[in-house]
Design a protein around this motif. Structure first.
Motif, PDB file in Angstrom:
ATOM      1  N   ALA A 273       9.912   6.138  -8.734  1.00 53.74           N
ATOM      2  CA  ALA A 273       8.558   5.582  -8.881  1.00 53.74           C
ATOM      3  C   ALA A 273       8.644   4.132  -9.343  1.00 53.74           C
ATOM      4  CB  ALA A 273       7.739   6.418  -9.859  1.00 53.74           C
ATOM      5  N   TYR A 274       9.549   3.868 -10.274  1.00 56.21           N
ATOM      6  CA  TYR A 274       9.734   2.506 -10.774  1.00 56.21           C
ATOM      7  C   TYR A 274      10.146   1.558  -9.639  1.00 56.21           C
ATOM      8  CZ  TYR A 274      11.729  -1.501 -13.174  1.00 56.21           C
ATOM      9  OH  TYR A 274      12.015  -2.778 -13.578  1.00 56.21           O
ATOM     10  N   TRP A 275      11.159   1.932  -8.880  1.00 59.52           N
ATOM     11  CA  TRP A 275      11.688   1.042  -7.846  1.00 59.52           C
ATOM     12  C   TRP A 275      10.724   0.868  -6.677  1.00 59.52           C
ATOM     13  CZ3 TRP A 275      14.959  -2.308  -9.307  1.00 59.52           C
ATOM     14  CH2 TRP A 275      15.839  -2.014 -10.335  1.00 59.52           C
ATOM     15  N   THR A 276      10.007   1.917  -6.310  1.00 62.51           N
ATOM     16  CA  THR A 276       9.026   1.750  -5.235  1.00 62.51           C
ATOM     17  C   THR A 276       7.847   0.904  -5.722  1.00 62.51           C
ATOM     18  OG1 THR A 276       8.076   3.924  -5.744  1.00 62.51           O
ATOM     19  CG2 THR A 276       9.653   3.807  -3.920  1.00 62.51           C
ATOM     20  N   MET A 277       7.503   1.042  -6.993  1.00 66.90           N
ATOM     21  CA  MET A 277       6.452   0.212  -7.573  1.00 66.90           C
ATOM     22  C   MET A 277       6.877  -1.260  -7.583  1.00 66.90           C
ATOM     23  SD  MET A 277       4.616   0.771 -11.246  1.00 66.90           S
ATOM     24  CE  MET A 277       4.290   2.486 -10.887  1.00 66.90           C
ATOM     25  N   LEU A 278       8.122  -1.521  -7.925  1.00 65.49           N
ATOM     26  CA  LEU A 278       8.634  -2.890  -7.914  1.00 65.49           C
ATOM     27  C   LEU A 278       8.578  -3.465  -6.494  1.00 65.49           C
ATOM     28  CD1 LEU A 278       9.940  -5.295  -9.345  1.00 65.49           C
ATOM     29  CD2 LEU A 278      12.168  -4.201  -8.942  1.00 65.49           C
ATOM     30  N   GLY A 279       8.988  -2.672  -5.514  1.00 64.03           N
ATOM     31  CA  GLY A 279       8.885  -3.106  -4.118  1.00 64.03           C
ATOM     32  C   GLY A 279       7.444  -3.371  -3.724  1.00 64.03           C
TER      33      GLY A 279
ATOM     34  N   ILE B  51       6.363  -6.760  -5.148  1.00 66.87           N
ATOM     35  CA  ILE B  51       6.917  -7.856  -4.342  1.00 66.87           C
ATOM     36  C   ILE B  51       6.127  -7.992  -3.036  1.00 66.87           C
ATOM     37  CG2 ILE B  51       8.952  -8.602  -3.027  1.00 66.87           C
ATOM     38  CD1 ILE B  51      10.626  -7.243  -5.330  1.00 66.87           C
ATOM     39  N   GLY B  52       5.838  -6.854  -2.403  1.00 69.50           N
ATOM     40  CA  GLY B  52       5.042  -6.873  -1.180  1.00 69.50           C
ATOM     41  C   GLY B  52       3.629  -7.366  -1.421  1.00 69.50           C
ATOM     42  N   ASN B  53       3.067  -7.021  -2.572  1.00 68.69           N
ATOM     43  CA  ASN B  53       1.726  -7.464  -2.945  1.00 68.69           C
ATOM     44  C   ASN B  53       1.677  -8.991  -2.982  1.00 68.69           C
ATOM     45  OD1 ASN B  53      -0.756  -7.931  -4.291  1.00 68.69           O
ATOM     46  ND2 ASN B  53      -0.478  -6.210  -5.643  1.00 68.69           N
ATOM     47  N   VAL B  54       2.647  -9.593  -3.639  1.00 68.79           N
ATOM     48  CA  VAL B  54       2.699 -11.054  -3.736  1.00 68.79           C
ATOM     49  C   VAL B  54       2.923 -11.672  -2.352  1.00 68.79           C
ATOM     50  CG1 VAL B  54       3.980 -12.999  -4.713  1.00 68.79           C
ATOM     51  CG2 VAL B  54       3.431 -11.017  -6.147  1.00 68.79           C
ATOM     52  N   ALA B  55       3.813 -11.074  -1.567  1.00 70.48           N
ATOM     53  CA  ALA B  55       4.086 -11.595  -0.221  1.00 70.48           C
ATOM     54  C   ALA B  55       2.843 -11.537   0.668  1.00 70.48           C
ATOM     55  CB  ALA B  55       5.234 -10.813   0.420  1.00 70.48           C
TER      56      ALA B  55
ATOM     57  N   LEU C  32      -7.834   1.708  -6.913  1.00 77.42           N
ATOM     58  CA  LEU C  32      -8.194   0.323  -6.615  1.00 77.42           C
ATOM     59  C   LEU C  32      -7.711  -0.094  -5.225  1.00 77.42           C
ATOM     60  CD1 LEU C  32      -7.613  -1.504 -10.021  1.00 77.42           C
ATOM     61  CD2 LEU C  32      -9.796  -1.145  -8.837  1.00 77.42           C
ATOM     62  N   ILE C  33      -6.557   0.416  -4.813  1.00 73.29           N
ATOM     63  CA  ILE C  33      -6.053   0.128  -3.465  1.00 73.29           C
ATOM     64  C   ILE C  33      -7.055   0.638  -2.419  1.00 73.29           C
ATOM     65  CG2 ILE C  33      -4.293   0.768  -1.750  1.00 73.29           C
ATOM     66  CD1 ILE C  33      -2.286   0.746  -4.130  1.00 73.29           C
ATOM     67  N   GLY C  34      -7.608   1.811  -2.658  1.00 72.24           N
ATOM     68  CA  GLY C  34      -8.612   2.350  -1.735  1.00 72.24           C
ATOM     69  C   GLY C  34      -9.829   1.443  -1.636  1.00 72.24           C
ATOM     70  N   LEU C  35     -10.306   0.964  -2.780  1.00 76.93           N
ATOM     71  CA  LEU C  35     -11.459   0.064  -2.790  1.00 76.93           C
ATOM     72  C   LEU C  35     -11.119  -1.266  -2.112  1.00 76.93           C
ATOM     73  CD1 LEU C  35     -14.318  -0.683  -3.653  1.00 76.93           C
ATOM     74  CD2 LEU C  35     -13.387  -1.320  -5.902  1.00 76.93           C
ATOM     75  N   GLN C  36      -9.957  -1.790  -2.407  1.00 74.56           N
ATOM     76  CA  GLN C  36      -9.543  -3.046  -1.796  1.00 74.56           C
ATOM     77  C   GLN C  36      -9.413  -2.900  -0.278  1.00 74.56           C
ATOM     78  OE1 GLN C  36      -5.597  -4.542  -2.534  1.00 74.56           O
ATOM     79  NE2 GLN C  36      -6.334  -6.644  -2.567  1.00 74.56           N
ATOM     80  N   GLY C  37      -8.859  -1.794   0.169  1.00 74.14           N
ATOM     81  CA  GLY C  37      -8.730  -1.543   1.604  1.00 74.14           C
ATOM     82  C   GLY C  37     -10.078  -1.431   2.285  1.00 74.14           C
ATOM     83  N   TRP C  38     -11.022  -0.793   1.610  1.00 73.51           N
ATOM     84  CA  TRP C  38     -12.372  -0.674   2.166  1.00 73.51           C
ATOM     85  C   TRP C  38     -12.988  -2.066   2.330  1.00 73.51           C
ATOM     86  CZ3 TRP C  38     -17.319  -1.729   0.246  1.00 73.51           C
ATOM     87  CH2 TRP C  38     -18.355  -1.245   1.036  1.00 73.51           C
ATOM     88  N   LEU C  39     -12.823  -2.911   1.314  1.00 78.19           N
ATOM     89  CA  LEU C  39     -13.359  -4.271   1.406  1.00 78.19           C
ATOM     90  C   LEU C  39     -12.655  -5.051   2.527  1.00 78.19           C
ATOM     91  CD1 LEU C  39     -13.694  -5.153  -2.381  1.00 78.19           C
ATOM     92  CD2 LEU C  39     -15.551  -4.680  -0.761  1.00 78.19           C
ATOM     93  N   GLY C  40     -11.346  -4.872   2.668  1.00 73.53           N
ATOM     94  CA  GLY C  40     -10.621  -5.514   3.764  1.00 73.53           C
ATOM     95  C   GLY C  40     -11.148  -5.059   5.113  1.00 73.53           C
TER      96      GLY C  40
ATOM     97  N   ILE D 178       0.847  -1.202   0.000  1.00 69.01           N
ATOM     98  CA  ILE D 178       0.000   0.000   0.000  1.00 69.01           C
ATOM     99  C   ILE D 178       0.878   1.245   0.000  1.00 69.01           C
ATOM    100  CG2 ILE D 178      -1.623   1.386   1.357  1.00 69.01           C
ATOM    101  CD1 ILE D 178      -2.853  -1.303   2.319  1.00 69.01           C
ATOM    102  N   GLY D 179       1.803   1.307   0.942  1.00 66.69           N
ATOM    103  CA  GLY D 179       2.675   2.481   1.048  1.00 66.69           C
ATOM    104  C   GLY D 179       3.560   2.661  -0.171  1.00 66.69           C
ATOM    105  N   LEU D 180       4.125   1.572  -0.670  1.00 66.07           N
ATOM    106  CA  LEU D 180       5.036   1.678  -1.810  1.00 66.07           C
ATOM    107  C   LEU D 180       4.303   2.048  -3.093  1.00 66.07           C
ATOM    108  CD1 LEU D 180       7.353  -1.303  -0.906  1.00 66.07           C
ATOM    109  CD2 LEU D 180       8.044   1.101  -1.057  1.00 66.07           C
TER     110      LEU D 180
END
Length: 161
Positions: free
Chosen positions: A47-53, A56-60, A127-135, A22-24
């Motif tokens: 932006a590229y490197w934080t997105m890549l992180g 990785i965090g998304n999958v983890a 989409l992160i906002g919507l996903q967080g709301w559902l969580g 979420i943060g990255l």
């Protein structure tokens, strides 16, 4: 209440891990905006490197999240919400993977205006906002990942003198 399946010392793992993607992802969007504002390629690379992180965090975070998903009884509102929550998570992983591929390892000419990838990043943040709301619905409305241990809400939250 449905306790989490994936735990460390009694605490669910999924909520511990989601803060990283979420943060990255969000900071990658902020870095895109900074790049668009000042045109320094450093910010596009960041932006590229934080997105890549974030990816990785998304999958983890998805692994223990999926294990928790399996604990939900089928044909319930909680399972339906969790299915949407998971579907958005998979969509986010695909969206950000595609975004990374379009960014050419974060290399960009100074003052180039990469509106396509920035808009894709904005869609991801929404989409992160919507996903967080559902969580939040899963935890606060359906008690997913919450262990009551036979106590009522009043007993759980009694005032300390």
């Amino acid at each position: 209440m449905q306790p989490a399946r994936a735990k460390i010392m009694g605490h669910p793992i999924h909520p511990m891990l989601v803060v990283f993607p979420i943060g990255l992802y969000i900071i990658s969007f902020v870095f895109d905006l900074v790049y668009l504002s000042i045109g320094d390629p450093f910010w596009f690379r960041m932006a590229y490197w934080t997105m890549l992180g974030g990816l990785i965090g998304n999958v983890a975070a998805a692994i223990p999240g999926f294990l928790d998903y399996l604990t939900l009884p089928p044909k319930t509102e909680a399972r339906q919400i969790a299915t949407y929550h998971m579907g958005i998570g998979v969509t986010l992983a695909i969206l950000y993977f595609a975004n990374l591929l379009l960014r050419d390892w974060g290399v960009i000419a100074a003052n180039q205006q990469p509106w396509g990838v920035v808009i894709l990043n904005l869609v991801g943040v929404l989409l992160i906002g919507l996903q967080g709301w559902l969580g939040g619905e899963l935890v606060y409305k359906h008690g997913v990942g919450v262990e009551e241990k036979g106590r009522t809400g009043e007993e759980r939250f009694r005032r300390v003198a």
